[in-house]
Design an enzyme around this catalytic site. Sequence first.
Site, mmCIF file in Angstrom:
data_model
loop_
_atom_site.group_PDB
_atom_site.id
_atom_site.type_symbol
_atom_site.label_atom_id
_atom_site.label_comp_id
_atom_site.label_asym_id
_atom_site.label_seq_id
_atom_site.Cartn_x
_atom_site.Cartn_y
_atom_site.Cartn_z
ATOM 1 N N GLN A 1 11.027 -6.261 -0.309
ATOM 2 C CA GLN A 1 11.935 -7.410 -0.307
ATOM 3 C C GLN A 1 13.004 -7.220 0.783
ATOM 4 O OE1 GLN A 1 11.608 -10.261 -2.193
ATOM 5 N NE2 GLN A 1 13.274 -11.040 -0.928
ATOM 6 N N ASP B 1 2.712 -9.858 3.033
ATOM 7 C CA ASP B 1 3.675 -10.750 3.698
ATOM 8 C C ASP B 1 3.208 -11.127 5.103
ATOM 9 O OD1 ASP B 1 5.734 -11.375 1.925
ATOM 10 O OD2 ASP B 1 6.792 -9.481 2.274
ATOM 11 N N LYS C 1 8.756 -13.532 -8.202
ATOM 12 C CA LYS C 1 7.414 -13.171 -7.736
ATOM 13 C C LYS C 1 6.627 -12.484 -8.858
ATOM 14 C CE LYS C 1 9.025 -12.949 -2.987
ATOM 15 N NZ LYS C 1 9.505 -12.130 -1.863
#
Length: 296
Positions: free
Chosen positions: A102, A125, A58
């Site tokens: 994460q 997200d 990422k």
Amino acid sequence: MPASSSGSLIDGRALAQDVKDDVQSAIEDWTTQGHRPPYLSAVLVGDNPASAAYVRGKERDCAEVGIETNTHSLDASVSEAALLDTIRDLNQDDGVDGILVQLPLPGHIDEQKVIDTIAPHKDVDGFHPANLGRLLRGNPAFIPATPFGILEMLRRSAINPDGMDAVIIGRSNIVGKPLAALLMQRTANATVTVCHSHTEALADHTRRADLLVAALGQAEYIGADMVQDGAVVIDVGINRVDDPSKDRGYRLVGDVDFDAVRKKAAHITPVPGGVGLMTRAMLLKNTLTAARRNAE
Ligand code: NAD
């Protein structure tokens, strides 16, 4: 739909590159207008090699398009309270546009609590209940990257789900549920069935699908006998299968038996080179959206 001898490939690599190119040029415009570059903060807990590799990927994606990043690496033993404090600090920091924690987190940390602590306007997200609620209501702020990527793949491949029977296998909060909500809305107009581990006679459902999305996490589970001629098949699964011929000892396969299903499908996504790359690209798009919102 017409039968096809071999379905056309939906090339996730090329489509993801198109998305990234668009994001990059939008960021160039944004900074030319005098704004600072978008900024994403990642939080990585513990030393799970797969999670660390995802975060590194990422960071690289962000650098490619002009998004600045930093990663807060916390020890696996970090307390839940300390992790929540880190997130609260990032929420308060005007220099941070997007926050990404994460997953998965170590067992002593409540994932829901962590997600709920991220400020919704920085939740790139799209997992915060406020963002999932908005998505369900039909005016999404941040769409979780995998369903967002699937919609974008369809749009860029000129596949219109309007009126299609869409069958999604998998009901997770990050893939199946948000995708079902998106596909049933007026913007997509599909008729949606969601199957899961308690669905009886799965193939009876999948064989009716004009659009079949496999997100069950079972290697090559969907065979040709489960797919209608001319269907659009989107394979979300990422599974490792042992392969001694590979240096690393395994290869990645999807939830769909690609070679067999390709002969029946009109369009199909490969693994690797499909949904996974689009997912990564859509996170960049969400981070740009966050930067624009935060500047308002
Ligand atoms: P999950 O484990 O949270 O959910 C799996 C779902 O599949 C569950 O709802 C379960 O009920 C259903 N299921 C399992 N076995 C089934 C069966 N035999 N028949 C019918 N339903 C069944 O998984 P997830 O996080 O949604 O991920 C699913 C897969 O997609 C995994 O392989 C994961 O690695 C992959 N994934 C890929 C991306 C990407 O970017 N391509 C993103 C997220 C997840």
